[in-house]
Design an enzyme around this catalytic site. Sequence first.
Site, mmCIF file in Angstrom:
data_model
loop_
_atom_site.group_PDB
_atom_site.id
_atom_site.type_symbol
_atom_site.label_atom_id
_atom_site.label_comp_id
_atom_site.label_asym_id
_atom_site.label_seq_id
_atom_site.Cartn_x
_atom_site.Cartn_y
_atom_site.Cartn_z
ATOM 1 N N GLU A 95 0.838 -1.216 0.000
ATOM 2 C CA GLU A 95 0.000 0.000 0.000
ATOM 3 C C GLU A 95 0.868 1.259 0.000
ATOM 4 O O GLU A 95 0.468 2.288 -0.526
ATOM 5 C CB GLU A 95 -0.972 -0.052 1.195
ATOM 6 N N GLY A 166 -6.547 -8.063 1.669
ATOM 7 C CA GLY A 166 -7.863 -7.471 1.894
ATOM 8 C C GLY A 166 -8.939 -7.955 0.928
ATOM 9 O O GLY A 166 -10.010 -7.369 0.835
#
Length: 245
Positions: A95, A166
Amino acid sequence: MRQLIAGNWKMHMLRAPASELAREVRAGAQGLACDLLVCPPFTAIETAAAALAGSDVAVGGQDCHAKGQGAHTGDVSAAMLRDAGASWVILGHSERRQNHGETDELVREKVLAAVEAGLTPIVCVGETEDQRVGGQETEVVGWQIAGSLPKPFAGVVAYEPVWAIGTGRTATEQDVATMHAFIREELVRQFGEAGQGVRILYGGSMRPANAGALLAVPHVGGGLIGGASLNAEDFLAIARAASRG
Ligand code: 13P
């Protein structure tokens, strides 16, 4: 070697729930045969560290700046993390690489800054879905390891396939076995004998239902847990799976 179960809380948790979660983890951690770490957002590090003081559960940051100090508005140095109670730091998470354009070279500089400040780095690597579909996953991870880890390297590597983060999609045990064996080979090739002792975590939709199988794969030295680390019951269930190995 004991496995490491690390919770990456990402951008979740105000201080009150962070303190409660840390307390619950502390209460359930007694007697577990794995190492435990929680990585709250910057603002909750001190709170979590206070709740975990004197316990075996360590606290880490999720990023730090490559420089020790200076005119870097909005950034936090490794020494600041340490000052707030952290002893670890996650670096080069996908990320950060994707949303903040972090390169292997920058990640390597951050690793050096972290070690200089007395923090143990967890360096994340992993391929995107397109790279895996294109059959480039080992090549990509090999380059990330070569570019992101300084020599010598005293830290942990986390393999986190981007497409499994995720998403609820987990790499198969076979995918994990292949990649972790490859990473071990690369570490030994680059660092010699010392590469044998580097823990390699798996991260990406790890949860209680799949943790036992993933943690039993050869060369898996623990897990880096996102979503399931926000709930003490799930996080501790994963830690118990690690303790059975
Ligand atoms: P999830 O467990 O939510 O897939 O996140 C994994 C991760 O990115 C940990 O750093």
